[in-house]
Enzyme design. Structure first.
Site, PDB file in Angstrom:
ATOM      1  N   ILE A  19       0.828  -1.199   0.000  1.00 24.27           N
ATOM      2  CA  ILE A  19       0.000   0.000   0.000  1.00 24.27           C
ATOM      3  C   ILE A  19       0.869   1.257   0.000  1.00 24.27           C
ATOM      4  CG2 ILE A  19      -1.651   1.351   1.349  1.00 24.27           C
ATOM      5  CD1 ILE A  19      -2.856  -1.308   2.303  1.00 24.27           C
ATOM      6  N   ASP A  38      11.285   3.957   5.116  1.00 20.96           N
ATOM      7  CA  ASP A  38      11.157   2.513   5.289  1.00 20.96           C
ATOM      8  C   ASP A  38      12.445   1.990   5.904  1.00 20.96           C
ATOM      9  OD1 ASP A  38      10.215  -0.203   5.027  1.00 20.96           O
ATOM     10  OD2 ASP A  38       8.988   0.468   3.337  1.00 20.96           O
ATOM     11  N   ASP A  47      13.321   3.416  11.130  1.00 14.66           N
ATOM     12  CA  ASP A  47      12.581   2.437  11.927  1.00 14.66           C
ATOM     13  C   ASP A  47      11.599   3.220  12.786  1.00 14.66           C
ATOM     14  OD1 ASP A  47      11.626   0.592  13.736  1.00 14.66           O
ATOM     15  OD2 ASP A  47      13.591  -0.087  14.431  1.00 14.66           O
ATOM     16  N   ARG A 136      -7.562 -12.705  14.517  1.00  9.85           N
ATOM     17  CA  ARG A 136      -6.912 -11.402  14.325  1.00  9.85           C
ATOM     18  C   ARG A 136      -7.003 -10.548  15.586  1.00  9.85           C
ATOM     19  NH1 ARG A 136      -5.407 -13.815  10.596  1.00  9.85           N
ATOM     20  NH2 ARG A 136      -5.282 -13.237   8.392  1.00  9.85           N
ATOM     21  N   TYR A 139      -3.978  -7.972  15.942  1.00 13.19           N
ATOM     22  CA  TYR A 139      -4.025  -7.021  14.833  1.00 13.19           C
ATOM     23  C   TYR A 139      -5.234  -6.103  14.957  1.00 13.19           C
ATOM     24  CZ  TYR A 139      -3.937  -5.266  10.030  1.00 13.19           C
ATOM     25  OH  TYR A 139      -3.910  -4.460   8.925  1.00 13.19           O
ATOM     26  N   VAL A 172      -6.274  -6.507   1.267  1.00 11.86           N
ATOM     27  CA  VAL A 172      -5.606  -5.907   0.109  1.00 11.86           C
ATOM     28  C   VAL A 172      -4.583  -6.892  -0.449  1.00 11.86           C
ATOM     29  CG1 VAL A 172      -4.282  -3.924  -0.712  1.00 11.86           C
ATOM     30  CG2 VAL A 172      -5.916  -3.645   1.165  1.00 11.86           C
ATOM     31  N   ASP A 173      -4.481  -6.922  -1.751  1.00  8.50           N
ATOM     32  CA  ASP A 173      -3.538  -7.819  -2.426  1.00  8.50           C
ATOM     33  C   ASP A 173      -2.130  -7.244  -2.301  1.00  8.50           C
ATOM     34  OD1 ASP A 173      -2.504  -9.865  -3.878  1.00  8.50           O
ATOM     35  OD2 ASP A 173      -3.600  -9.445  -5.721  1.00  8.50           O
ATOM     36  N   PRO A 175       2.135  -7.934  -0.607  1.00  9.14           N
ATOM     37  CA  PRO A 175       3.095  -9.016  -0.335  1.00  9.14           C
ATOM     38  C   PRO A 175       2.817  -9.756   0.974  1.00  9.14           C
ATOM     39  CG  PRO A 175       4.236  -7.105  -1.195  1.00  9.14           C
ATOM     40  CD  PRO A 175       2.813  -6.674  -0.974  1.00  9.14           C
TER      41      PRO A 175
END
Length: 245
Positions: A19, A38, A47, A136, A139, A172-173, A175
């Site tokens: 995303i 990142d 970080d 979940r 999360y 969401v598609d 990794p």
């Protein structure tokens, strides 16, 4: 909408993939100068669990571009399991990144945002904040905190000219989802199940989330403050009858 971010500087955390990468590309296409933060693979290595590193990165962006107008808090990690399946260390690790990461970046960026004529913060939340999803617990707790934090930040900073909103994507598609599917006993069946629970019948594209983020961050949403914008194929609000053949 090409050019609606001309002259603006945006920070996107976790912007090297998924995303975050889609958001960085969308804002760039609309004219923004984008600083991707990142852990690796970018000019601004950061970080978000390290407050000193966050402050250095934000200062470096301000020095490089002369201003900061938009902050997209996207960096985060997933977690699986019930409330009993993760120990305290894992709870603290996920909350530190998913929630306190937003706190650290926002705290460091606010002095710059307060003097911007187009200041906006967009937090990347999740459908897990508003819907009870199996396996979940951790999360969902972290993203529920992000939703509450978004509203509180919006109330605190709207009169300073800083709009704060969030997006709540469905599955969401990305990794990360790809890795979950690869680890499943039957990846094809798992993908089919994830697609089926979203009423439009497929995974959400990262680019679709990026479009929503760009709307919330941009001038077209000048009166939009303190909201969560679902990008979930109808998962949050629709209750469809089972499909028939």
């Amino acid at each position: 909408m090409s050019g609606d971010f001309d002259g603006l500087v945006a920070i996107v955390t976790g912007g090297a993939s998924g995303i975050g990468r889609a958001v960085a590309e969308e804002l760039t296409a609309r004219g923004a100068q984008v600083a991707v933060l990142d852990l690796a693979g970018t000019e601004f290595v950061c970080d978000v669990t390290d407050d000193a590193a966050v402050r250095r990165a934000v200062a470096a962006v301000a020095d490089r571009f002369g201003r900061i107008d938009v902050l997209v808090n996207n960096a985060g990690i997933g977690a699986q399991g019930t409330v009993a399946d993760n120990d305290d260390a894992e709870w603290l690790r996920v909350l530190d990144l998913n929630v306190l990461g937003i706190v650290r970046l926002s705290r460091a960026a606010l002095p710059h945002l307060r003097v911007s004529p187009s200041a906006a913060i967009v937090n990347v939340c999740s459908i897990a904040a508003t819907a009870g999803l199996p396996q979940r617990a951790l999360y969902s707790a972290s993203k529920g905190a992000v939703l509450a934090l978004t509203r509180a930040m919006a109330a605190d900073h709207v009169r300073e000219g800083v709009r704060v909103n969030c997006v709540t994507p469905g599955t969401v598609d990305t990794p990360w989802i790809g890795r979950l599917l690869d680890a499943a006993p039957d990846p094809e069946a798992e993908r089919a199940a994830l697609c089926a629970r979203q009423p439009h019948g497929r995974l959400v594209a990262a680019e679709e989330v990026a479009h929503a983020v760009a709307y919330l961050a941009g001038p077209a949403s000048g009166s939009t403050v303190g909201i969560e914008l679902p990008v979930d194929g109808g998962m949050a609000g629709l209750r469809l009858r089972p499909a028939t053949s």
